[in-house]
Write a protein that holds these residues in place. Structure first.
Motif, PDB file in Angstrom:
ATOM      1  N   ARG B  26      23.486  55.646  65.455  1.00 29.25           N
ATOM      2  CA  ARG B  26      23.381  54.522  66.390  1.00 29.25           C
ATOM      3  C   ARG B  26      23.772  53.217  65.693  1.00 29.25           C
ATOM      4  O   ARG B  26      24.389  52.352  66.283  1.00 29.25           O
ATOM      5  CB  ARG B  26      21.948  54.426  66.939  1.00 29.25           C
ATOM      6  N   SER B  27      23.408  53.111  64.437  1.00 25.89           N
ATOM      7  CA  SER B  27      23.803  51.918  63.691  1.00 25.89           C
ATOM      8  C   SER B  27      23.644  52.208  62.203  1.00 25.89           C
ATOM      9  O   SER B  27      22.942  53.148  61.809  1.00 25.89           O
ATOM     10  CB  SER B  27      22.940  50.717  64.084  1.00 25.89           C
ATOM     11  N   ARG B  28      24.323  51.422  61.407  1.00 25.58           N
ATOM     12  CA  ARG B  28      24.169  51.510  59.953  1.00 25.58           C
ATOM     13  C   ARG B  28      24.165  50.092  59.412  1.00 25.58           C
ATOM     14  O   ARG B  28      25.001  49.273  59.778  1.00 25.58           O
ATOM     15  CB  ARG B  28      25.335  52.294  59.352  1.00 25.58           C
ATOM     16  N   ASN B  33      22.703  48.239  47.527  1.00 26.65           N
ATOM     17  CA  ASN B  33      21.789  49.207  46.911  1.00 26.65           C
ATOM     18  C   ASN B  33      21.403  50.360  47.833  1.00 26.65           C
ATOM     19  O   ASN B  33      21.069  51.446  47.370  1.00 26.65           O
ATOM     20  CB  ASN B  33      20.512  48.500  46.457  1.00 26.65           C
ATOM     21  N   VAL B  34      21.417  50.091  49.121  1.00 30.61           N
ATOM     22  CA  VAL B  34      20.877  51.090  50.043  1.00 30.61           C
ATOM     23  C   VAL B  34      21.497  50.923  51.432  1.00 30.61           C
ATOM     24  O   VAL B  34      21.827  49.801  51.847  1.00 30.61           O
ATOM     25  CB  VAL B  34      19.326  50.972  50.117  1.00 30.61           C
ATOM     26  N   ALA B  54      22.262  53.903  47.086  1.00 33.82           N
ATOM     27  CA  ALA B  54      23.592  53.824  46.491  1.00 33.82           C
ATOM     28  C   ALA B  54      23.678  54.663  45.222  1.00 33.82           C
ATOM     29  O   ALA B  54      24.754  55.128  44.840  1.00 33.82           O
ATOM     30  CB  ALA B  54      23.945  52.371  46.194  1.00 33.82           C
ATOM     31  N   GLU B  55      22.550  54.890  44.575  1.00 36.58           N
ATOM     32  CA  GLU B  55      22.568  55.734  43.378  1.00 36.58           C
ATOM     33  C   GLU B  55      23.033  57.150  43.683  1.00 36.58           C
ATOM     34  O   GLU B  55      23.669  57.803  42.866  1.00 36.58           O
ATOM     35  CB  GLU B  55      21.157  55.810  42.779  1.00 36.58           C
ATOM     36  N   ARG B  56      22.680  57.603  44.878  1.00 41.59           N
ATOM     37  CA  ARG B  56      23.013  58.979  45.222  1.00 41.59           C
ATOM     38  C   ARG B  56      24.295  59.073  46.063  1.00 41.59           C
ATOM     39  O   ARG B  56      25.038  60.050  45.974  1.00 41.59           O
ATOM     40  CB  ARG B  56      21.847  59.615  45.982  1.00 41.59           C
ATOM     41  N   GLN B  90      14.302  60.015  53.240  1.00 35.99           N
ATOM     42  CA  GLN B  90      14.993  59.608  52.007  1.00 35.99           C
ATOM     43  C   GLN B  90      16.084  60.646  51.760  1.00 35.99           C
ATOM     44  O   GLN B  90      15.807  61.763  51.316  1.00 35.99           O
ATOM     45  CB  GLN B  90      13.969  59.580  50.861  1.00 35.99           C
ATOM     46  N   ALA B  91      17.322  60.282  52.085  1.00 33.07           N
ATOM     47  CA  ALA B  91      18.391  61.277  52.154  1.00 33.07           C
ATOM     48  C   ALA B  91      18.745  61.864  50.795  1.00 33.07           C
ATOM     49  O   ALA B  91      18.842  61.141  49.793  1.00 33.07           O
ATOM     50  CB  ALA B  91      19.633  60.668  52.794  1.00 33.07           C
TER      51      ALA B  91
END
Lengths: 465, 465
Positions: B26-28, B33-34, B54-56, B90-91
């Motif tokens: 629906r939105s991002r 960082n995230v 962003a680390e992953r 938490q993806a």
């Protein structure tokens, strides 16, 4: 008009209370001292017996109480001495609402043929047979809604009138408000539909699947349950021009989960019938098909076979080698005939079969192609006595693969931009199936002719009632 | 494709477990960082928030994660610190099923007009508004089936294609398989329908009532719930060419019991919405109509007024004497206009009104005549904001009285012998009503245009999708 439905009265046990029932006279018998009136109000296949003593009711009082008449009866509930009934009503008052002249009432005697009853489809719901069928039909519809509702599906109404796929589709009914006596044509002699109601040529839908996919690509899990039309000139016991279809469509499932759904859904429906339609099924079992209830139970209790088409062909070839004769060929690539399906289901496995992974040439353009590039992920359910009861498949969600197949088949998609948009924007793996409601009804009732499981059948040359 | 529906995930509280969800973005939003991805799968109006560190996940990993894209996300369920949500994910893994090019995806930005969304009706179910409406639509259908099933009614499928009342009925859609380029005519120049599919002229039904009466005269209590068609060239916010109608028909009831049924049924449906569609109604209430939920509750909590037409006229005349201005006249015998109905419902009584006993000249031929010989036993329900939501009546069950009215009105009944048979054989007092499903949907959702409460509206010049 205070009264109690007969299905309720037959459950009562507090003898002595006064009750009023309303209904239609199924039969009247008796002698000079007493009349026994079997009354039915449609709430159950079972009649309530009304006992009318000659002391209270003269011949003239009961003159209009003949088969088919409609009346209300008030009296004391008493325990019945007769077989097959627990209670009866000792009548104190009988009021005839509507008579049924014995000289002209078409349902006078018992044991009319199903063919004759089709000619009086407006009255046949008053027979035991059609009362039973129509109550079962209601229950199957409720089972279907219950199943999907409880599993988080949304009932999605796809349109009946469609402008898709109209040109050259000979098997659709055209829908128009044009004046056929004054058809406007363009300079090439083509009929100009700009002044038709929808401004273009329209027809009755043959399937809600494509619109159903639009629903699933937003709501996740949807199902349709609505009328569908085929203008095939097929005068067979298996074809209707207007029938009801159920088409679930589900995002984020694959072939195995689709098969789980098909099997679970069918078992739920058949179980529902066994649980909620006991008396009606018992009647149909006793009158028409002694193996009906046994067959229904066997479906519920059995794990369906999951059989790739190619293995099915091998089994049929083995049968031929062992001397089994089929009328039609069954080489790899052939669409299986009813005799092949029935051999697999009824003779080889003795249980329902979900056949999968058909040659792509015999299936629709939207089915998902397997890695072998030859077969597609169809998942049809084959049932004893019925043959194909469900046609299902995983859908091709890849835009390029879908378009390649559309181009290869030269399918005109100019009016179908909206369908292709599902693969252009946020496409998802999805799958679904179609169930002809009357096919399910044939299986559950054991009836042989599809005209007998719908109130008012539409068939070639027949749109009566 | 193991996953959990978002409506379920949002109820979970065992933080730390790994879950997989699927849905449409629906939105991002986010920073370097995230990323926070709001994902919706249609199972609820509420989104689940996917947190992608962003680390992953590199920018390239998330390149296709734009509004409208379809993906699955797997990760740990954690308590959410954000407002309005209890959990987030938490993806650990994100798989894009289908992208949605930001340059071309039609639902890119928020706040599209309802008019624009009608043009992309194939995609609008992915919006909050239409997701809510369609889930409510499902729930209203389930409420209707539940109500009738629990009250002992049988769902009765009346035919869509009909040969009744076709000649000269300008407001029906003709159904034909004839070749319009080569229309066979008889010697008088009349089109010969003997080679049409049904062997006669056929059209799409405008009501299932007459066939429904056949059902009630056998099964006692039935209801229909199916598509109905009107070829009226009415381009208004209240008319559809194809809509769904509910028509119960009940034997052995009289006027008061019919009104009880109408009131009880409507209250049940509205209560169902309040109970089962809380989140969706809250959204529509906040976005479109701040008085929606209050209005729904007021209907459930109020006893409907039962008002004879003649008394209604007196009230309107009193209002005129007190200075109220109406555009249209309202003398005894006039069909009340919307302004009159709304005055009675919204201003005079402030609650729903069941109006009864209309002048016979403004009502249909089949309504039961009162002893005054001037009024008939109609029982229409008038609702705030909507006007007439139900049209009901007791039916004339007396053959002679019915035929006298048919003759007086010169109604052609040559194809209707089957309907008259209900009064010839075992006639019974009976009554019923018709509810336009989309009228109910307008009331329950608070939407203003009937095109916005059905997935794919059919209106003049519009049969898209």
């Amino acid at each position: 008009m205070k009264h109690t439905e007969i299905v309720e009265v037959l459950r009562l046990t507090n003898y002595g209370q006064t009750v009023t029932v309303c209904g239609w006279v199924r039969s009247r018998r008796g002698n000079k001292n007493v009349s026994f009136i079997a009354l039915n109000d449609g709430s159950t296949i079972n009649n309530i017996q009304i006992v009318a003593d000659a002391e209270r009711f003269t011949d003239d009082d009961l003159r209009l109480v003949t088969t088919g008449a409609c009346l209300s009866a008030t009296g004391r509930l008493v325990e019945s001495m007769g077989k097959g009934q627990s209670v009866e009503i000792q009548a104190e008052k009988i009021t005839v609402f509507g008579a049924a002249d014995p000289q002209t009432y078409p349902l006078q005697k018992k044991g009319h043929s199903l063919e004759y009853l089709r000619e009086i489809a407006h009255l046949r719901p008053r027979t035991n047979t059609f009362g039973a069928i129509l109550r079962i039909r209601h229950n199957m519809a409720i089972a279907i809604h219950t199943y999907f509702h409880e599993h988080g599906y949304f009932y999605f109404h796809t349109p009946l009138i469609t402008a898709s796929d109209c040109e050259g589709a000979g098997q659709m009914f055209q829908v128009t408000t044009k004046n056929l006596y004054n058809l406007k044509k363009d300079k090439d002699g083509q009929i100009d539909y700009s002044d038709d109601f929808f401004g273009k040529m329209t027809a009755l839908t043959v399937s809600g699947q494509l619109e159903g996919e639009l629903g699933a690509m937003a709501l996740g899990k949807i199902y349709t349950f609505g009328p569908t039309f085929r203008a095939e000139n097929s005068n067979t016991p298996r074809h209707l021009a207007e029938f009801w279809m159920i088409e679930p469509e589900v995002a984020f499932i694959q072939k195995d989960e689709l098969m789980d759904l098909e099997e679970d859904f069918l078992k739920f429906c058949v179980s529902w019938a066994l649980e909620h339609c006991k008396d009606d099924l018992r009647f149909l079992n006793d009158m028409f098909d002694k193996t009906l209830i046994e067959r229904l139970k066997s479906v519920v209790d059995t794990e369906f076979v999951r059989l790739p088409y190619t293995e099915g062909i091998n089994i049929l070839h083995e049968a031929i080698r062992n001397g089994h004769k089929f009328e039609f060929p069954c080489n790899w690539g052939d669409d299986l005939a009813s005799e092949h399906e029935r051999y697999l289901v009824e003779e080889h496995f003795g249980k329902p079969v979900i056949m999968t992974d058909y040659p792509k040439e015999i299936k629709a353009f939207y089915m998902k192609l397997n890695d072998d590039q030859k077969t597609v992920q169809g998942t049809d359910v084959l049932f004893p006595a019925i043959g194909e009861i469900i046609g299902g498949s995983v859908r091709e969600e890849d835009y390029d693969k879908l378009m390649a197949e559309i181009d290869r088949r030269q399918i005109p998609m100019k009016d179908m931009w909206w369908y292709l948009d599902t693969r252009r924007f946020g496409s998802a793996p999805h799958a679904g199936f179609g169930l002809g409601f009357e096919r399910l009804m044939l299986f559950v009732t054991g009836m042989q002719n599809i005209r007998d499981v719908i109130p008012f059948p539409r068939t070639p040359k027949n749109a009566e009632f």
